[in-house]
Motif scaffolding. Structure first.
Motif, mmCIF file in Angstrom:
data_model
loop_
_atom_site.group_PDB
_atom_site.id
_atom_site.type_symbol
_atom_site.label_atom_id
_atom_site.label_comp_id
_atom_site.label_asym_id
_atom_site.label_seq_id
_atom_site.Cartn_x
_atom_site.Cartn_y
_atom_site.Cartn_z
ATOM 1 N N ASP A 116 48.733 32.446 96.288
ATOM 2 C CA ASP A 116 49.026 31.243 97.061
ATOM 3 C C ASP A 116 49.068 30.009 96.164
ATOM 4 O OD1 ASP A 116 49.383 29.554 99.301
ATOM 5 O OD2 ASP A 116 47.242 29.200 99.402
ATOM 6 N N ASN A 117 48.051 29.852 95.333
ATOM 7 C CA ASN A 117 47.942 28.638 94.510
ATOM 8 C C ASN A 117 48.949 28.593 93.369
ATOM 9 O OD1 ASN A 117 45.775 27.716 96.069
ATOM 10 N ND2 ASN A 117 44.283 28.811 94.819
ATOM 11 N N ASN A 118 49.339 29.751 92.836
ATOM 12 C CA ASN A 118 50.189 29.775 91.648
ATOM 13 C C ASN A 118 51.654 30.112 91.930
ATOM 14 O OD1 ASN A 118 48.192 29.570 89.158
ATOM 15 N ND2 ASN A 118 47.226 30.901 90.657
ATOM 16 N N ILE A 119 51.952 30.669 93.117
ATOM 17 C CA ILE A 119 53.331 31.052 93.419
ATOM 18 C C ILE A 119 53.833 30.361 94.688
ATOM 19 C CG2 ILE A 119 54.874 32.972 93.972
ATOM 20 C CD1 ILE A 119 53.075 34.794 92.320
ATOM 21 N N LEU A 120 53.083 30.516 95.796
ATOM 22 C CA LEU A 120 53.565 30.009 97.078
ATOM 23 C C LEU A 120 53.592 28.488 97.123
ATOM 24 C CD1 LEU A 120 51.796 32.471 99.564
ATOM 25 C CD2 LEU A 120 54.081 32.617 98.560
ATOM 26 N N VAL A 121 52.466 27.855 96.792
ATOM 27 C CA VAL A 121 52.389 26.397 96.892
ATOM 28 C C VAL A 121 53.392 25.702 95.968
ATOM 29 C CG1 VAL A 121 50.910 24.389 96.523
ATOM 30 C CG2 VAL A 121 50.017 26.392 97.720
ATOM 31 N N PRO A 122 53.479 26.055 94.667
ATOM 32 C CA PRO A 122 54.451 25.361 93.810
ATOM 33 C C PRO A 122 55.906 25.585 94.217
ATOM 34 C CG PRO A 122 52.805 26.509 92.485
ATOM 35 C CD PRO A 122 52.661 27.001 93.893
ATOM 36 N N ARG A 123 56.235 26.762 94.747
ATOM 37 C CA ARG A 123 57.641 27.083 95.009
ATOM 38 C C ARG A 123 58.069 26.869 96.455
ATOM 39 N NH1 ARG A 123 58.830 32.581 91.437
ATOM 40 N NH2 ARG A 123 58.001 31.772 89.464
ATOM 41 N N ILE A 124 57.135 26.986 97.399
ATOM 42 C CA ILE A 124 57.507 26.895 98.810
ATOM 43 C C ILE A 124 57.152 25.537 99.390
ATOM 44 C CG2 ILE A 124 57.122 27.852 101.111
ATOM 45 C CD1 ILE A 124 56.679 30.547 99.850
ATOM 46 N N VAL A 125 55.915 25.097 99.179
ATOM 47 C CA VAL A 125 55.525 23.794 99.718
ATOM 48 C C VAL A 125 56.365 22.699 99.081
ATOM 49 C CG1 VAL A 125 53.641 22.157 99.991
ATOM 50 C CG2 VAL A 125 53.197 24.590 100.225
ATOM 51 N N SER A 126 56.456 22.739 97.756
ATOM 52 C CA SER A 126 57.374 21.904 96.971
ATOM 53 C C SER A 126 57.462 20.460 97.455
ATOM 54 C CB SER A 126 58.788 22.511 96.958
ATOM 55 O OG SER A 126 59.345 22.526 98.247
ATOM 56 N N SER A 127 56.328 19.872 97.790
ATOM 57 C CA SER A 127 56.327 18.473 98.185
ATOM 58 C C SER A 127 56.719 17.592 97.010
ATOM 59 C CB SER A 127 54.935 18.080 98.690
ATOM 60 O OG SER A 127 54.878 16.709 98.959
ATOM 61 N N LYS A 128 57.446 16.541 97.305
ATOM 62 C CA LYS A 128 57.863 15.625 96.251
ATOM 63 C C LYS A 128 56.688 14.823 95.718
ATOM 64 C CE LYS A 128 62.642 15.111 97.741
ATOM 65 N NZ LYS A 128 63.711 14.168 98.138
ATOM 66 N N VAL A 129 55.583 14.829 96.422
ATOM 67 C CA VAL A 129 54.400 14.101 95.984
ATOM 68 C C VAL A 129 53.290 15.111 95.732
ATOM 69 C CG1 VAL A 129 52.712 12.345 96.577
ATOM 70 C CG2 VAL A 129 55.078 12.103 97.333
ATOM 71 N N GLN A 130 52.831 15.221 94.503
ATOM 72 C CA GLN A 130 51.770 16.145 94.137
ATOM 73 C C GLN A 130 50.472 15.363 93.931
ATOM 74 O OE1 GLN A 130 52.117 19.371 94.156
ATOM 75 N NE2 GLN A 130 54.323 19.410 94.446
ATOM 76 N N ILE A 131 49.432 15.735 94.659
ATOM 77 C CA ILE A 131 48.135 15.068 94.580
ATOM 78 C C ILE A 131 47.197 15.970 93.792
ATOM 79 C CG2 ILE A 131 46.272 14.003 95.896
ATOM 80 C CD1 ILE A 131 49.009 12.742 96.338
ATOM 81 N N ASN A 132 46.434 15.385 92.859
ATOM 82 C CA ASN A 132 45.556 16.205 92.033
ATOM 83 C C ASN A 132 44.370 16.728 92.841
ATOM 84 O OD1 ASN A 132 43.092 14.420 91.625
ATOM 85 N ND2 ASN A 132 44.679 13.040 90.883
ATOM 86 N N ALA A 133 43.721 17.753 92.290
ATOM 87 C CA ALA A 133 42.672 18.468 93.021
ATOM 88 C C ALA A 133 41.480 17.573 93.349
ATOM 89 C CB ALA A 133 42.214 19.679 92.200
ATOM 90 N N LEU A 134 41.081 16.711 92.408
ATOM 91 C CA LEU A 134 39.921 15.838 92.637
ATOM 92 C C LEU A 134 40.157 14.925 93.825
ATOM 93 C CD1 LEU A 134 37.187 14.665 91.774
ATOM 94 C CD2 LEU A 134 38.417 13.153 90.203
ATOM 95 N N ILE A 135 41.308 14.259 93.859
ATOM 96 C CA ILE A 135 41.625 13.352 94.957
ATOM 97 C C ILE A 135 41.759 14.125 96.262
ATOM 98 C CG2 ILE A 135 43.325 11.714 95.835
ATOM 99 C CD1 ILE A 135 41.648 10.628 93.560
ATOM 100 N N SER A 136 42.343 15.346 96.198
ATOM 101 C CA SER A 136 42.516 16.149 97.415
ATOM 102 C C SER A 136 41.175 16.452 98.068
ATOM 103 C CB SER A 136 43.243 17.458 97.082
ATOM 104 O OG SER A 136 44.544 17.213 96.598
ATOM 105 N N ILE A 137 40.197 16.883 97.255
ATOM 106 C CA ILE A 137 38.874 17.211 97.800
ATOM 107 C C ILE A 137 38.203 15.965 98.375
ATOM 108 C CG2 ILE A 137 36.560 18.030 97.222
ATOM 109 C CD1 ILE A 137 37.843 19.811 95.097
ATOM 110 N N ILE A 138 38.263 14.854 97.625
ATOM 111 C CA ILE A 138 37.611 13.617 98.079
ATOM 112 C C ILE A 138 38.233 13.123 99.376
ATOM 113 C CG2 ILE A 138 37.224 11.186 97.520
ATOM 114 C CD1 ILE A 138 36.994 12.009 94.584
ATOM 115 N N ILE A 139 39.579 13.124 99.441
ATOM 116 C CA ILE A 139 40.248 12.568 100.621
ATOM 117 C C ILE A 139 40.040 13.454 101.836
ATOM 118 C CG2 ILE A 139 42.518 13.661 100.338
ATOM 119 C CD1 ILE A 139 41.841 10.005 101.298
ATOM 120 N N VAL A 140 39.949 14.785 101.638
ATOM 121 C CA VAL A 140 39.681 15.681 102.771
ATOM 122 C C VAL A 140 38.275 15.434 103.312
ATOM 123 C CG1 VAL A 140 39.264 18.095 103.384
ATOM 124 C CG2 VAL A 140 41.325 17.483 102.143
#
Length: 366
Positions: A276-300
Motif C-alpha cells: 500500500d505505502n510503496n505501490i498503491l499510494v504513490p501510483r493510485i492516490v497520486s495527489s498533486k500535494v504530498q504531505i510529509n509523514a511528520l505533518i500528517s501524524i501531527i495534523i491527524v
C-alpha cells in the motif's frame, strides 16, 4: 507603504489569530463538520454534474449526481450489514473465549504485579463510574449524526447550485492583480481534492480485497467484514493501520487456539501495508500535494482533538489545501516547503558556508 513589524510583535498576533480560529472551529463544530464534508462531496461530484448538465437542466443534473452517490453508498452499507449479520452467528462461543482470556489476564496481572482479583474489580468499577459522564456525550453524538445525515445532502446540493456565486465572491474579494493566483489556487485545490478522494476510494477497495483475501486464506472468522473495516481504518494515516491489525488479531485470539494465526495475520498485514505505502499510494492516490509523514501524524492528532473522528478524516484534505495556498504566496512559501515531502540534502547553513568557502578560494586565487 508596507510596514514590517518586529518578530516579537508578529508572533503574539499570529498566535492570537490561531487561538481565535481554533476556538471558533470548536464552538461551531456542529455546523462546520457537515459543511466541510459537503464541500468535499460537492467537489467530487462536480465533474459528473457538469457532464449531465450538457443535456439536462442544472438542478436535475445535481439531483441525479447526488442520487448516484447515495445509491453507491447504500450498496456499500447493505454489503456491510449483511456481513455484520454473520458476525453474530458465533457470538456465544466468542463470549466464552473472551471470558477465559480475561481470566487468564487477571491471573497474569496478579502473578506479575501482585494485583488481586478484588483490586482489579475495584479498578474496573472505578473506571466504569468515571465513564458514566460520557453517556450524555454519546447521546449528543448520536443526535449529531442524525443531524449530519440531513444536513450534508442539503449543504451539498446548495453548494453545487450556488457554485458560480461562490466562485465569483472569492474572485471579487481579492484585487484584480491577484486574479491569476486565485484562479491557480482554486484550480489546483479542486484537482488535488478530486484526485485525493478518488485515489483513496480506489486504494481502499484494493486494500479491502487484499485484507479479506489474506484473512480468508488464514481461516479467520468474519474475514470480509474485518478486511473491509481495516481498509476503512487505513484511511487514517499511520494510526488507523495499527487499529486495523489489532482487529483480526483479536478475532483470531477469540476463535482459534495458539498464536500461529495471529503471527501470520501480522505478517500478512505488514506485507499489505508495504504494498500500500510503496505501490498503491504513490501510483493510485497520486495527489498533486504530498504531505510529509511528520505533518500528517501531527495534523491527524490535532484534527482528532478538535473535531474527533470526523476531524481525523478532514485533516489531510485541509492541510493539502493550505499547502496549495502557501506555495502560491511568496511570504508563506517556507511554510509550504515545511508541509511538503521534498527533503533537501543540505540545510541553508551548510549552503551558506559552502558559498563563503568558494568566495574565499576565488578571492585568494585572484
Amino acid at each position: 507603504m508596507v510596514k514590517n513589524f518586529p518578530f516579537y510583535i508578529k508572533v503574539p498576533v499570529i498566535l492570537l489569530g490561531l487561538v481565535i480560529t481554533v476556538f471558533i472551529m470548536s464552538v461551531l463544530r456542529d455546523v462546520l463538520i457537515p459543511l466541510a464534508f459537503a464541500a468535499l462531496i460537492a467537489i467530487l461530484l462536480n465533474p459528473l454534474s457538469n457532464r449531465l448538465e450538457r443535456r439536462l437542466p442544472k438542478i436535475v443534473s445535481i439531483i441525479l449526481s447526488m442520487l448516484i452517490a447515495v445509491l453507491v453508498l447504500f450498496g456499500v452499507m447493505y454489503f456491510l450489514s449483511s456481513q455484520i449479520a454473520h458476525f453474530f452467528d458465533n457470538v456465544d462461543a466468542m463470549r466464552q473465549k473472551l471470558t477465559e482470556l480475561l481470566h487468564t489476564i487477571q491471573q497474569w496481572l496478579e502473578h506479575q504485579f501482585g494485583i488481586t482479583d478484588k483490586k482489579q474489580v475495584e479498578m474496573l468499577n472505578e473506571a466504569a463510574k468515571n465513564s458514566k459522564a460520557m453517556i450524555g456525550q454519546t447521546l449528543t453524538g448520536v443526535l449529531g449524526i442524525l443531524s449530519v445525515v440531513f444536513l450534508i445532502p442539503v449543504y451539498t446540493f446548495l453548494i453545487m447550485l450556488y457554485k458560480t456565486l461562490i466562485l465569483n465572491f472569492i474572485y471579487e474579494v481579492f484585487s484584480e492583480e491577484n486574479t491569476r493566483k486565485v484562479a491557480e489556487i482554486l484550480t489546483e485545490t479542486k484537482a488535488a481534492i478530486q484526485s485525493y478522494i478518488i485515489g483513496l476510494l480506489i486504494e481502499t477497495s484494493i486494500v479491502a480485497v487484499l485484507n479479506s483475501t489474506a484473512l480468508l486464506i488464514l481461516g479467520v472468522q468474519n474475514a470480509i467484514l474485518i478486511g473491509v473495516i481495516g481498509a476503512i481504518l487505513n484511511l487514517l494515516p499511520y494510526i488507523g493501520g495499527i487499529i486495523a491489525i489489532a482487529l483480526p488479531v483479536l478475532m483470531a485470539t477469540l476463535t482459534t487456539d495458539g498464536y500461529t494465526t495471529q503471527l501470520l495475520i501480522i505478517a500478512a498485514y505488514a506485507l499489505i501495508q508495504f504494498i500500500d505505502n510503496n505501490i498503491l499510494v504513490p501510483r493510485i492516490v497520486s495527489s498533486k500535494v504530498q504531505i510529509n509523514a511528520l505533518i500528517s501524524i501531527i495534523i491527524v492528532l490535532l484534527g482528532a482533538a478538535l473535531w474527533g473522528v470526523p476531524g481525523m478524516f478532514l485533516s489531510i484534505p485541509f492541510i493539502a489545501v493550505l499547502k496549495i495556498i502557501f506555495d502560491r504566496i511568496d511570504g508563506l512559501k517556507p511554510w509550504g516547503k515545511l508541509l511538503g515531502d521534498t527533503v533537501p540534502t543540505e540545510h541553508m547553513g551548510q549552503l551558506k558556508r559552502m558559498r563563503r568557502k568558494k568566495s574565499t578560494v576565488s578571492t585568494e586565487k585572484n
